[in-house]
Design a protein around this motif. Structure first.
Motif, short mmCIF file in Angstrom:
data_model
loop_
_atom_site.label_atom_id
_atom_site.label_comp_id
_atom_site.label_asym_id
_atom_site.label_seq_id
_atom_site.Cartn_x
_atom_site.Cartn_y
_atom_site.Cartn_z
N ALA A 169 34.78 35.53 42.04
CA ALA A 169 35.25 34.90 42.14
C ALA A 169 36.17 33.75 41.11
O ALA A 169 35.84 33.89 40.14
N PRO A 170 37.00 32.76 41.66
CA PRO A 170 37.09 32.38 41.06
C PRO A 170 36.58 30.97 39.95
O PRO A 170 35.96 30.93 40.93
N ILE A 171 36.78 30.69 38.56
CA ILE A 171 35.30 29.59 38.04
C ILE A 171 35.65 28.13 38.94
O ILE A 171 35.08 27.97 39.13
N GLU A 172 36.94 28.27 39.20
CA GLU A 172 37.75 26.53 39.99
C GLU A 172 38.33 26.55 41.43
O GLU A 172 39.53 27.10 40.16
N ASP A 200 30.76 49.36 51.15
CA ASP A 200 31.05 49.86 49.68
C ASP A 200 32.73 50.17 49.84
O ASP A 200 32.78 50.29 48.37
N ILE A 245 38.66 32.61 48.35
CA ILE A 245 38.55 33.88 47.99
C ILE A 245 37.96 34.81 48.81
O ILE A 245 38.63 36.21 49.13
N ASP A 246 38.50 34.61 50.20
CA ASP A 246 38.90 35.59 51.51
C ASP A 246 40.29 36.31 51.33
O ASP A 246 40.37 37.52 51.08
N LEU A 283 34.72 42.98 49.44
CA LEU A 283 34.57 41.80 49.91
C LEU A 283 34.51 41.00 47.88
O LEU A 283 33.59 41.79 47.71
N VAL A 284 34.53 40.43 47.75
CA VAL A 284 34.57 40.09 46.51
C VAL A 284 33.29 39.52 46.21
O VAL A 284 32.81 38.51 47.28
N ARG A 285 33.22 39.34 45.25
CA ARG A 285 31.69 39.16 44.70
C ARG A 285 31.76 37.66 43.90
O ARG A 285 32.70 37.22 43.44
N MET A 286 29.97 37.03 43.69
CA MET A 286 30.19 36.15 43.24
C MET A 286 31.18 35.79 41.75
O MET A 286 31.38 34.75 41.13
N SER A 287 30.38 36.76 41.01
CA SER A 287 31.38 36.84 39.08
C SER A 287 32.70 37.34 39.63
O SER A 287 33.51 37.45 38.32
N GLN A 290 38.18 26.88 49.67
CA GLN A 290 37.72 27.56 48.91
C GLN A 290 37.45 28.60 49.51
O GLN A 290 37.55 29.84 48.84
N GLY A 291 36.70 28.98 50.36
CA GLY A 291 36.31 30.41 50.97
C GLY A 291 37.53 30.82 51.57
O GLY A 291 37.30 32.39 51.61
#
Ligand code: FES
Ligand code: FES
Lengths: 740, 168
Positions: free
Chosen positions: A685-688, A675, A651-652, A679-683, A647-648
């Motif tokens: 990121a893919p849902i699954e 800034d 997202i990376d 990096l990708v933030r939680m919102s 998963q990481g």
């Protein structure tokens, strides 16, 4: 470590009736001992204390890849330890006892799978022999579970702790031939075990390199030239020394490398060190620091000029031809459909969340170092050379790292800390500000790839030509700036040319998670997608047909062991699996939403991925779900950690895809913090993200890196299917995209 | 200058310059290393602590502005790691490298104190200021839900009976 034929085990008694077992990988080093050092402390792998505690040593650097838990699992499995009662201890760097103490190339599993299990098995065999002798029964009549030996026939059992003293006196089995378990009997391997440091982490204990404290320690910052390789002409160090808390401020001459290509790890660069009572005082003093730099040849560089020059080079024949099969020009001319495309991608930074840091203490010609380097051994060598002391006088303690990603494969922070420590003579902790980290990285090299491809009337790929414009001088490439002539689809296309042209670069480059692959998968799998569409074929079918082609013979590939070269059948396996799990064949056409597919082989692992992506009219992208089909051999050693890692990696990859780029202006890195290098933030990121294991009858291999590369082209290919726009340039923000 | 702070229920007097960020007072003066430095500019939130119960970026708060309210760091969340958020994090085995997690945990603790049953959208809103370089966001989200359940006194959660990924 590969099980060296000369590797041997050594057993010793512990005070109070325990035993410990060590595997010595280098008998030569063992025999010589260390001239001035203490006698070999026998704590190498397993310690069974009389009170029943089994301690297993973790020898490799832990950078978040879970190796501190995973390697001891291998030992514990064959030892038949009770995992709940195993203590894990991080070792120091010590090449008389351990081999391969580094974290890189997703190699921990393939290198240690065999030897670590053998260490455990040998220890178990000795404990069984001790029990059998005590009971006067044959060893073959004994079994083990959870740190106990059993003799079922007489219904007796005894704990390892009670046997350890006896076992320590027995002859040590030959580690090469000690029998191993049937994998069906595994109780630890293949079952999720939590990270051994998770409690320490969630309670905020000081486990990271940056948390190190020594008595009397001072704190340091180190200012280098904003242009790589610049030298200090003068600095106002006297004024700095007068600032609150500042104890030392001095110019470090360092050594700028000669030559036209920056070496992989160039060592101590020039700069100004400020040492203070606290880090904040050192950092605050820096704002008053005035340095006149001789910026050197790097100052003329800019990303814009690089891109222009690459374009010019692309119009000339490549300077080097790395591979040439068939007649690519003729095949392109005769192709039923042709595609031509220019791909490019930027430099990017590793930016692990824990900035570079290192603690060092120099006294009387010896230095002690606390570091979270991924290559502590190379660091030790560099420090010894820099300080002019024997390597045996450099002790490197290994601490947990807040992320590695390849950044800590090099040891610039270690040589800086060592130099400063020798100058100030007390323990000192060097901590880089984030800005130091972002502007002094070993960047993932950017690059330019100019491709032409052709398909025949039947829709088969018949021609592939790549002119790769990368970095270097003459025939010397910058670190991590190469492309292998064996990279797929090489050998699977009858007419194939790979050429390179190099432009000079005065900047450090290096390996970033899945080096080479993290860009080559983007280019290759995107271009394959373009060709599939040109051929009027389904992107999965087009790829399956390619994998069904008999590969051209290749002397270099044939020289390598089969397990190291691309195996089309294994790739086919994961591609079919991911197509099935993602419902690829039943996907429906929806405006602005589509699936995209890609695969890539790297680090001995086979990964095929499908991304479900939507794109709005104003170019806002959402990745809803990602399926990741994985073939890394016969075992997923720690499945929960493996899922986390997959998963990481996805997202990376999405961070690299959307917004990361390092650009140069007047030789300076423009982006200095998260800034502008986000990096990708939680919102976002893919849902699954679903990892699907395809276990095959191959030795287990690594996971940290190879999961990443396919996600970038999978999303780009989905964007094409959803919108008709082909992505040929990273990052996406350059083309006006953003996260939904 | 001398400042009086209340950290994890204990009074401390520190002698630092007034512009020293609370982060560096916690880490290097009070030796509370759980709070992490990642960016220094409010981008990563690895430095999150509670000031008067609210999550703040300690890298951006000069110590002189931290004297008026009690401060809680990850070390003070519980004496033994028994805070529901810590338990959930451990159970779900959230960390990879672990460096961001203290900040994530502090934000999650503040969230469930305010919103005992957070939705996915609540969690996104509360935690999207926090970077995880390792990309553990899906587990973080799962762990926040789990923490909320633990705080509400739900001892087991069927979703976690067999951990995802432990397939075979
Ligand atoms: S260190 Fe405070 S927000 Fe990053
Ligand atoms: S776990 Fe590594 S930064 Fe979050």
């Amino acid at each position: 470590m590969h099980m060296n034929r000369r590797a041997f085990l050594k057993v010793s008694s512990l005070a109070g009736g325990g035993m410990l077992l060590a595997l010595y990988a280098r008998p030569a080093a063992f025999a010589q001992g260390r001239p001035a050092g203490p006698p070999l402390e026998p704590d190498a792998f397993i310690r069974i204390a009389a009170n029943g505690t089994i301690t297993i040593m973790a020898k490799d650097p832990e950078v978040g890849q879970g190796v501190k838990t995973m390697l001891p699992m291998l030992i514990a499995e064959e030892l038949d330890a009770d995992w709940a009662h195993v203590a894990i201890e991080q070792t120091d760097f010590d090449d008389t006892k351990y081999a391969g103490q580094f974290a890189g190339g997703s190699t921990a599993t393939p290198l240690n799978w065999d030897p670590m299990r053998r260490v455990g098995a040998a220890c178990r065999q000795m404990l069984v022999a001790a029990a059998a002798a005590r009971w006067h029964v044959p060893a073959s009549a004994c079994t083990t579970t959870a740190a106990r030996v059993h003799h079922r026939a007489s219904n007796r059992s005894i704990g390892y702790a009670e046997l350890a003293a006896d076992a320590a006196k027995l002859p040590v089995p030959d580690v090469q031939t000690v029998p191993l378990k049937d994998p069906k009997a595994y109780r630890i391997i293949g079952h999720t075990q939590r990270g051994c440091d998770v409690h320490a982490i969630v309670t905020g204990q000081p486990v990271f390199g940056i948390d190190m404290v020594r008595p009397g320690m001072l704190y340091a910052v180190y200012q280098k030239c904003p242009v790589f390789g610049g030298k200090v002409v003068s600095a106002n160090v006297d004024a700095i020394r007068a600032l609150p808390g500042v104890r030392h401020a001095f110019v470090v001459e360092g050594a700028v490398p000669a030559g036209d290509v920056v070496p992989r790890d160039p060592g101590l660069m020039p700069g100004v060190a400020i040492v203070a009572d606290t880090w904040w005082q050192a950092q605050a003093a820096r704002k008053k620091l005035q340095v006149t730099w001789d910026e050197g040849k790097g100052a003329a560089q800019s990303s814009e000029a690089f891109a222009q020059h690459a374009d010019e080079l692309s119009k000339q024949p490549p300077a080097h031809v790395l591979r040439h099969d068939g007649d690519t020009d003729a095949a392109l001319k005769n192709a039923a459909a042709r595609v031509e495309a220019a791909y490019s991608y930027p430099f990017i930074a590793h930016a692990p969340l824990e900035p570079q840091n290192c603690t060092a203490h120099y006294a009387n010609g010896h230095i002690e170092i606390w570091s979270n380097s991924q290559t502590p051994g190379s660091g030790r060598t560099m420090v010894a050379k820099l300080l002019g002391i024997p390597e045996g006088n450099v002790v490197v303690h290994m601490l947990r790292a807040g992320g590695g990603f390849g950044r800590r494969l090099t040891n610039d922070y270690m040589v800086e800390a060592a130099w400063i420590a020798r100058t100030v003579g007390v323990p000192v902790k060097l901590v880089w500000a984030r800005e130091d980290d972002m502007t002094n990285d070993y960047y993932r090299p950017g690059g330019f790839q100019y491709l032409k491809g052709g398909v025949d009337a039947a829709g088969r790929l018949v021609a592939w030509q790549n002119h790769f414009v990368t970095w270097g001088a003459g025939d010397e490439y910058a670190s991590a700036a190469t492309l292998s002539p064996l990279e797929f689809p090489a050998r699977y296309v009858p007419n194939f040319t790979l050429g390179t042209s190099l432009q000079e670069l005065w900047l450090k480059t290096g390996a970033l998670r899945a080096p080479g692959s993290n860009v080559n998968a983007f280019v290759i799998q995107s271009f394959l997608d373009e060709l599939a569409h040109a051929a009027g074929k389904d992107p999965v079918d087009f790829r399956l047909a390619l994998l069904d082609t008999a590969p051209l013979p290749d002397a270099e590939a044939d020289r390598q062991p089969k397990s190291r070269t691309f195996d089309a059948a294994r790739m086919r396996g994961v591609l079919e699996l991911v197509a099935e799990k993602s419902g690829w064949r039943h996907r429906t056409k929806q405006p602005g939403r589509a699936l995209g597919v890609a695969f890539h082989f790297s680090h001995l692992g086979y990964f095929a991925e499908v991304a479900d992506v939507s794109v709005s009219a104003d170019k806002r992208v959402k990745v809803h779900k990602v399926w990741v089909a994985v073939d890394i051999g016969s075992e997923i050693i720690n499945p929960g950690a493996a899922q986390n890692m997959v998963q990481g990696a996805i997202i990376d990859g999405l961070s690299e895809l959307m917004a990361q780029q390092i650009t140069l202006e007047h030789g300076r890195v423009v982006q200095t913090n998260y800034d502008r290098h986000p990096l990708v933030r939680m919102s976002q990121a893919p849902i699954e993200i679903e990892a699907i294991w395809r276990k095959t009858d191959n030795p287990p291999t690594g996971l940290g890196e190879p999961a990443l590369p396919p996600i970038i082209p999978a999303v780009c290919n989905a964007i094409f299917s959803a919108t008709g726009t082909r992505i040929r340039t990273l990052p996406l923000v350059k083309s006006g995209y953003s996260w939904a | 200058m001398r400042f009086e702070l209340t950290v994890n229920g204990q009074a401390h007097a520190v002698d630092v310059s007034p512009d020293t960020p609370l982060l560096w007072v916690l880490r290097d003066v009070l030796n509370l290393k759980g709070t992490k430095y990642g960016c220094g500019i409010g981008q990563c939130a690895a430095c999150t602590v509670h000031l008067g119960g609210r999550p703040v970026h300690s890298c951006l708060i000069p110590v002189e502005r931290a004297v008026h309210a009690p401060i809680t760091t990850v070390e003070g969340l519980s004496a033994d790691g028994s805070h529901p958020v810590q338990r959930a994090w451990e159970e779900i085995d959230v960390p990879q490298c672990g460096y961001c997690q203290a900040g994530q945990i502090m934000a999650a603790a503040a969230l469930i104190a305010q919103t005992p049953k957070p939705t996915d959208a609540d969690i996104d809103a509360a935690l999207s200021g926090h970077l995880c370089r390792c990309g553990t966001y899906l587990r973080i989200k799962e762990a926040v839900h789990r923490a909320a359940a633990l705080a509400a006194g739900t001892p087991t959660d069927q979703r976690h009976a067999g951990r995802a990924g432990d397939g075979e």
